[in-house]
Design a protein around this motif. Structure first.
Motif, PDB file in Angstrom:
ATOM      1  N   SER A   7     -50.701 -41.065 -71.322  1.00 54.72           N
ATOM      2  CA  SER A   7     -51.986 -41.754 -71.369  1.00 54.72           C
ATOM      3  C   SER A   7     -52.630 -41.517 -72.727  1.00 54.72           C
ATOM      4  N   GLY A   8     -53.649 -42.329 -73.018  1.00 56.65           N
ATOM      5  CA  GLY A   8     -54.417 -42.131 -74.234  1.00 56.65           C
ATOM      6  C   GLY A   8     -54.179 -43.139 -75.335  1.00 56.65           C
ATOM      7  N   GLY A   9     -53.148 -43.938 -75.209  1.00 62.80           N
ATOM      8  CA  GLY A   9     -52.889 -44.920 -76.254  1.00 62.80           C
ATOM      9  C   GLY A   9     -53.902 -46.062 -76.224  1.00 62.80           C
ATOM     10  N   ARG A  10     -54.257 -46.538 -77.405  1.00 60.27           N
ATOM     11  CA  ARG A  10     -55.202 -47.652 -77.511  1.00 60.27           C
ATOM     12  C   ARG A  10     -55.226 -48.168 -78.930  1.00 60.27           C
ATOM     13  N   LEU A  11     -56.062 -49.153 -79.166  1.00 62.16           N
ATOM     14  CA  LEU A  11     -56.256 -49.717 -80.502  1.00 62.16           C
ATOM     15  C   LEU A  11     -57.286 -48.871 -81.259  1.00 62.16           C
ATOM     16  N   VAL A  12     -56.902 -48.429 -82.447  1.00 61.52           N
ATOM     17  CA  VAL A  12     -57.802 -47.659 -83.298  1.00 61.52           C
ATOM     18  C   VAL A  12     -57.722 -48.207 -84.717  1.00 61.52           C
ATOM     19  N   GLN A  13     -58.610 -47.718 -85.565  1.00 62.64           N
ATOM     20  CA  GLN A  13     -58.597 -48.120 -86.963  1.00 62.64           C
ATOM     21  C   GLN A  13     -57.934 -47.040 -87.814  1.00 62.64           C
ATOM     22  N   ALA A  14     -57.438 -47.455 -88.941  1.00 64.59           N
ATOM     23  CA  ALA A  14     -56.835 -46.503 -89.874  1.00 64.59           C
ATOM     24  C   ALA A  14     -57.830 -45.396 -90.200  1.00 64.59           C
ATOM     25  N   GLY A  15     -57.347 -44.151 -90.202  1.00 64.32           N
ATOM     26  CA  GLY A  15     -58.194 -43.006 -90.454  1.00 64.32           C
ATOM     27  C   GLY A  15     -58.742 -42.349 -89.196  1.00 64.32           C
ATOM     28  N   LEU A  85     -54.818 -41.490 -88.697  1.00 63.03           N
ATOM     29  CA  LEU A  85     -53.797 -42.456 -88.312  1.00 63.03           C
ATOM     30  C   LEU A  85     -53.655 -43.569 -89.342  1.00 63.03           C
ATOM     31  N   LYS A  86     -52.426 -44.040 -89.474  1.00 57.97           N
ATOM     32  CA  LYS A  86     -52.090 -45.088 -90.434  1.00 57.97           C
ATOM     33  C   LYS A  86     -51.485 -46.275 -89.698  1.00 57.97           C
ATOM     34  N   PRO A  87     -51.554 -47.456 -90.265  1.00 62.08           N
ATOM     35  CA  PRO A  87     -50.953 -48.625 -89.591  1.00 62.08           C
ATOM     36  C   PRO A  87     -49.480 -48.397 -89.247  1.00 62.08           C
ATOM     37  N   GLU A  88     -48.767 -47.637 -90.037  1.00 64.51           N
ATOM     38  CA  GLU A  88     -47.353 -47.373 -89.754  1.00 64.51           C
ATOM     39  C   GLU A  88     -47.148 -46.426 -88.581  1.00 64.51           C
ATOM     40  N   ASP A  89     -48.216 -45.868 -88.044  1.00 68.66           N
ATOM     41  CA  ASP A  89     -48.121 -45.069 -86.820  1.00 68.66           C
ATOM     42  C   ASP A  89     -48.146 -45.942 -85.571  1.00 68.66           C
ATOM     43  N   THR A  90     -48.339 -47.228 -85.744  1.00 67.91           N
ATOM     44  CA  THR A  90     -48.323 -48.152 -84.619  1.00 67.91           C
ATOM     45  C   THR A  90     -46.970 -48.109 -83.926  1.00 67.91           C
ATOM     46  N   TYR A 115     -32.996 -34.700 -74.031  1.00 71.82           N
ATOM     47  CA  TYR A 115     -34.025 -34.707 -72.999  1.00 71.82           C
ATOM     48  C   TYR A 115     -33.535 -35.350 -71.710  1.00 71.82           C
ATOM     49  N   ASP A 116     -33.974 -34.781 -70.589  1.00 69.18           N
ATOM     50  CA  ASP A 116     -33.512 -35.212 -69.279  1.00 69.18           C
ATOM     51  C   ASP A 116     -34.398 -36.287 -68.656  1.00 69.18           C
ATOM     52  N   TYR A 117     -35.699 -36.227 -68.933  1.00 69.23           N
ATOM     53  CA  TYR A 117     -36.647 -37.132 -68.288  1.00 69.23           C
ATOM     54  C   TYR A 117     -37.579 -37.747 -69.330  1.00 69.23           C
ATOM     55  N   TRP A 118     -37.973 -38.995 -69.049  1.00 64.83           N
ATOM     56  CA  TRP A 118     -38.819 -39.744 -69.974  1.00 64.83           C
ATOM     57  C   TRP A 118     -39.946 -40.439 -69.224  1.00 64.83           C
ATOM     58  N   GLY A 119     -41.078 -40.557 -69.917  1.00 63.38           N
ATOM     59  CA  GLY A 119     -42.160 -41.362 -69.399  1.00 63.38           C
ATOM     60  C   GLY A 119     -41.989 -42.823 -69.778  1.00 63.38           C
ATOM     61  N   GLN A 120     -42.930 -43.640 -69.337  1.00 65.49           N
ATOM     62  CA  GLN A 120     -42.873 -45.077 -69.602  1.00 65.49           C
ATOM     63  C   GLN A 120     -43.458 -45.455 -70.947  1.00 65.49           C
ATOM     64  N   GLY A 121     -44.174 -44.539 -71.562  1.00 67.19           N
ATOM     65  CA  GLY A 121     -44.729 -44.801 -72.880  1.00 67.19           C
ATOM     66  C   GLY A 121     -46.183 -45.236 -72.831  1.00 67.19           C
ATOM     67  N   THR A 122     -46.865 -44.982 -73.934  1.00 62.51           N
ATOM     68  CA  THR A 122     -48.245 -45.428 -74.106  1.00 62.51           C
ATOM     69  C   THR A 122     -48.358 -46.037 -75.496  1.00 62.51           C
ATOM     70  N   ARG A 123     -49.002 -47.186 -75.577  1.00 62.26           N
ATOM     71  CA  ARG A 123     -49.019 -47.936 -76.834  1.00 62.26           C
ATOM     72  C   ARG A 123     -50.186 -47.529 -77.705  1.00 62.26           C
ATOM     73  N   VAL A 124     -49.858 -47.253 -78.962  1.00 60.18           N
ATOM     74  CA  VAL A 124     -50.872 -46.955 -79.983  1.00 60.18           C
ATOM     75  C   VAL A 124     -50.800 -48.033 -81.052  1.00 60.18           C
ATOM     76  N   THR A 125     -51.930 -48.649 -81.322  1.00 61.81           N
ATOM     77  CA  THR A 125     -51.996 -49.663 -82.367  1.00 61.81           C
ATOM     78  C   THR A 125     -53.052 -49.243 -83.376  1.00 61.81           C
ATOM     79  N   VAL A 126     -52.646 -49.163 -84.632  1.00 62.47           N
ATOM     80  CA  VAL A 126     -53.557 -48.757 -85.692  1.00 62.47           C
ATOM     81  C   VAL A 126     -53.784 -49.949 -86.616  1.00 62.47           C
ATOM     82  N   SER A 127     -55.017 -50.408 -86.661  1.00 60.77           N
ATOM     83  CA  SER A 127     -55.348 -51.552 -87.521  1.00 60.77           C
ATOM     84  C   SER A 127     -55.787 -51.067 -88.896  1.00 60.77           C
ATOM     85  N   SER A 128     -55.513 -51.882 -89.890  1.00 54.02           N
ATOM     86  CA  SER A 128     -55.862 -51.496 -91.273  1.00 54.02           C
ATOM     87  C   SER A 128     -57.271 -51.930 -91.631  1.00 54.02           C
TER      88      SER A 128
END
Length: 128
Positions: A7-15, A85-90, A115-128
């Motif tokens: 959890s915790g992924g979302r759209l953020v701005q650079a920096g 955070l940087k746009p390339e961290d998206t 690794y044996d187990y994985w989550g489904q992932g959370t998306r992080v988007t960094v806008s410039s």
């Protein structure tokens, strides 16, 4: 069966800063080695950071200094604090768990196959 929920992924701005969390089911979380990986659009999944059962931490060279991995064994949770955070961290960020009673060699911590187990992932988007 061990289940991981990020959890915790979302759209953020650079920096900006962002903290991702991964909650793990199971009774023996404190024995797991935990890792974070990420997959950017059109790229392969890559290692970000890992924390061992002994609370030793390891980072990708490109993220060391900006990202911090930590674990809260009382809450069966591992966090990834990401600063400047940087746009390339998206990317989609994945949490992974390695169940083992022995120490995992450092060279293997960066490998997905470890690794044996994985989550489904959370998306992080960094806008410039």
């Amino acid at each position: 069966q061990v289940q991981l929920v990020e959890s915790g992924g979302r759209l953020v701005q650079a920096g900006d800063s962002l903290r991702l969390s991964c909650t793990v089911s199971g009774r023996t979380f404190d024995t797991y080695t935990m890792g974070w990986f990420r997959q950017a659009p059109g790229k392969e999944r890559e290692f970000v950071a890992a924390v061992t059962r002994g609370v030793d931490t390891f980072y990708s060279d490109s993220m060391r200094g900006r990202f911090t991995i930590s674990r809260d064994n009382a809450r069966n949770t591992v966090h990834l604090q990401m600063n400047n955070l940087k746009p390339e961290d998206t990317a989609v960020y994945y949490c992974a768990a390695k169940v083992s009673t022995v120490v995992i060699p450092t060279t293997l911590l960066r490998a997905e196959k470890t690794y044996d187990y994985w989550g489904q992932g959370t998306r992080v988007t960094v806008s410039s």
